[in-house]
Design a protein around this motif. Sequence first.
Motif, PDB file in Angstrom:
ATOM      1  N   SER A 458       0.830  -1.128   0.014  1.00 40.26           N
ATOM      2  CA  SER A 458       0.046   0.204   0.026  1.00 40.26           C
ATOM      3  C   SER A 458       0.754   1.226  -0.059  1.00 40.26           C
ATOM      4  O   SER A 458       0.258   2.317  -0.298  1.00 40.26           O
ATOM      5  N   THR A 459       2.128   1.243   0.419  1.00 34.83           N
ATOM      6  CA  THR A 459       2.898   2.385   0.206  1.00 34.83           C
ATOM      7  C   THR A 459       3.826   2.539  -0.972  1.00 34.83           C
ATOM      8  O   THR A 459       3.868   3.713  -1.299  1.00 34.83           O
ATOM      9  N   GLY A 460       4.167   1.441  -1.658  1.00 36.09           N
ATOM     10  CA  GLY A 460       4.854   1.810  -2.689  1.00 36.09           C
ATOM     11  C   GLY A 460       6.560   2.120  -2.738  1.00 36.09           C
ATOM     12  O   GLY A 460       6.841   2.424  -1.628  1.00 36.09           O
ATOM     13  N   GLY A 461       7.212   1.900  -3.706  1.00 35.72           N
ATOM     14  CA  GLY A 461       8.637   2.403  -3.511  1.00 35.72           C
ATOM     15  C   GLY A 461       9.376   1.299  -2.856  1.00 35.72           C
ATOM     16  O   GLY A 461       8.843  -0.092  -2.911  1.00 35.72           O
ATOM     17  N   TYR A 462      10.570   1.570  -2.330  1.00 30.19           N
ATOM     18  CA  TYR A 462      11.451   0.644  -1.659  1.00 30.19           C
ATOM     19  C   TYR A 462      11.860   0.972  -0.350  1.00 30.19           C
ATOM     20  O   TYR A 462      11.835   2.328   0.040  1.00 30.19           O
ATOM     21  N   GLU A 463      12.424   0.190   0.446  1.00 33.17           N
ATOM     22  CA  GLU A 463      13.051   0.585   1.721  1.00 33.17           C
ATOM     23  C   GLU A 463      14.786   0.135   1.798  1.00 33.17           C
ATOM     24  O   GLU A 463      14.799  -0.745   0.925  1.00 33.17           O
ATOM     25  N   ILE A 464      15.516   0.892   2.135  1.00 26.67           N
ATOM     26  CA  ILE A 464      16.732   0.682   2.250  1.00 26.67           C
ATOM     27  C   ILE A 464      17.260   0.573   3.625  1.00 26.67           C
ATOM     28  O   ILE A 464      17.217   1.621   4.529  1.00 26.67           O
ATOM     29  N   HIS A 465      17.575  -0.630   4.303  1.00 25.25           N
ATOM     30  CA  HIS A 465      17.846  -0.943   5.626  1.00 25.25           C
ATOM     31  C   HIS A 465      19.394  -0.755   5.544  1.00 25.25           C
ATOM     32  O   HIS A 465      20.047  -1.669   4.948  1.00 25.25           O
ATOM     33  N   LEU A 466      19.899   0.189   6.254  1.00 24.26           N
ATOM     34  CA  LEU A 466      21.336   0.424   6.197  1.00 24.26           C
ATOM     35  C   LEU A 466      22.237   0.447   7.376  1.00 24.26           C
ATOM     36  O   LEU A 466      21.756   1.168   8.231  1.00 24.26           O
TER      37      LEU A 466
END
Length: 490
Positions: A458-466
């Motif tokens: 539902s949010t879209g895009g990506y997450e970057i766990h850094l």
Amino acid sequence: MEQFKQSVKSETIDLCEFDYVPSFLNVPFFFYYENKDGGSDFMPLELLRESFFVALKDYPILAGRQVMAGRGHAKIVVDKDNLNLPEYRESHSSVHFSELQASRFGCEILPGGAATASIMAAADASGTIKLASIHVVRLVDNSGVVIFASIVHSVVDGTGFCQFISHWGKVCKWMHGGSVACECPSFPFSYLRSTIFDHMPAERKELDVLTKEVLTTNGFIAKWLSWVSPEFRGSVLKTLSAVASDTGHAFHISDKSLAYLHTIAREYIPNGERVSDNDIITGLLSIVFARTGSKKVSNSKSGGFLASLGAFLLPSSYVSHKEHTTLVVVDSRPRLAGLIDAMYNGNAVVVRRFANPTETLHGPISSQALATMVRIVRGLVDDTDAQCIRQIVDDGGRNPAKFVSLLAHSLTTPTMLVTNLSRIPFYDVDFGGGMPAYVRPLVTTVATLAYITRSRPSTGGYEIHLTMTKQAMARLLQIEFWTSLVAKLY
């Protein structure tokens, strides 16, 4: 559990070159589930526990022990009379799901001790490395459940991890339904390592110099780490992880920001040349990583013995370097003909390396600099075909310290490891209470590490766990180009 014990047959699973390189790591993830309707039978602890051991009948490798079979070689031994059962814990928390949600599922508000394993594969109090660790936490007022699951990386990669956790979820959902008309879901995947070699070509091709170097790093650190036992190596790395003082954050990059980056990079990329979201994100990460620099060696002088040990064993964290490199994890499944259909569950990823161009270290971040990095990433991924994968396996096999070469390289050279997990269906893991509200990896480690995952649908895009050193992370958060494109989640 007793039924599981009675079902186990003794077996030995020989590990292979794909398993050795990540063998010092775990694959640890948090799954957050919200009890939206407030139902009293939401993901019952007893059912979760019982279904886990039912699912384990199809995956007895997790009740084995990792045994070194000569220097640089290892196997998993499942002994029905001496099982190494996964660690399985349950607890209750005073934290409400709404509090976790308000914190964007940050680490600080997690129930104490929720992560029962670190990212390093280390022995427990009994001196044994558990191949799996599970912790189920029921939140206050039955508002939700947090599941922490970790599997040793020598057994699975991210895809294999999700396959087993999804199987557990399907078994739990089936048992919760109480239907006797259907059979318990089967686990169609194979963990026999011969499967991946059955789908590898005989042809090979020469590797680039930088990738070959990272596969054959063979200094004092590599030799020493390859000589000690997995348990001792794990304890050393766990200690060094604390010394390194790394910190982790999660960032969201929206579809809008990605579209913008595609547009500006395209100005310097020939028409018709393919560019993926992964190319864009990895290229961006490589540029900003190079600009974060490294800690100065003076930081280790007043920290006592452990800091001195860290400066000796982790020079990439304590000494300034001019060159920064990126390691890109590439999945071999779509590149080896028939491997996807064979439903292989073990490790199937390889690592490629490139050095950041000098110009990325200086001046403002430009469209041309981004395009340069994007094309390097694209070229490296495209070059990783079946013949390349075969050569990587062969070159690694010639080095007796092959399984610690990547680690040794990361400890001695400023390196970022980027692994894209965005195609893995973590949000399909359903234990009967619906899809998870959030899924995230545990990221603290002794190296700079970036996980790319899909955001909640539902949010879209990506997450970057850094994960980076605290000093590098502080500098990253001052890079305006970066902060204008991403939103910090926690």
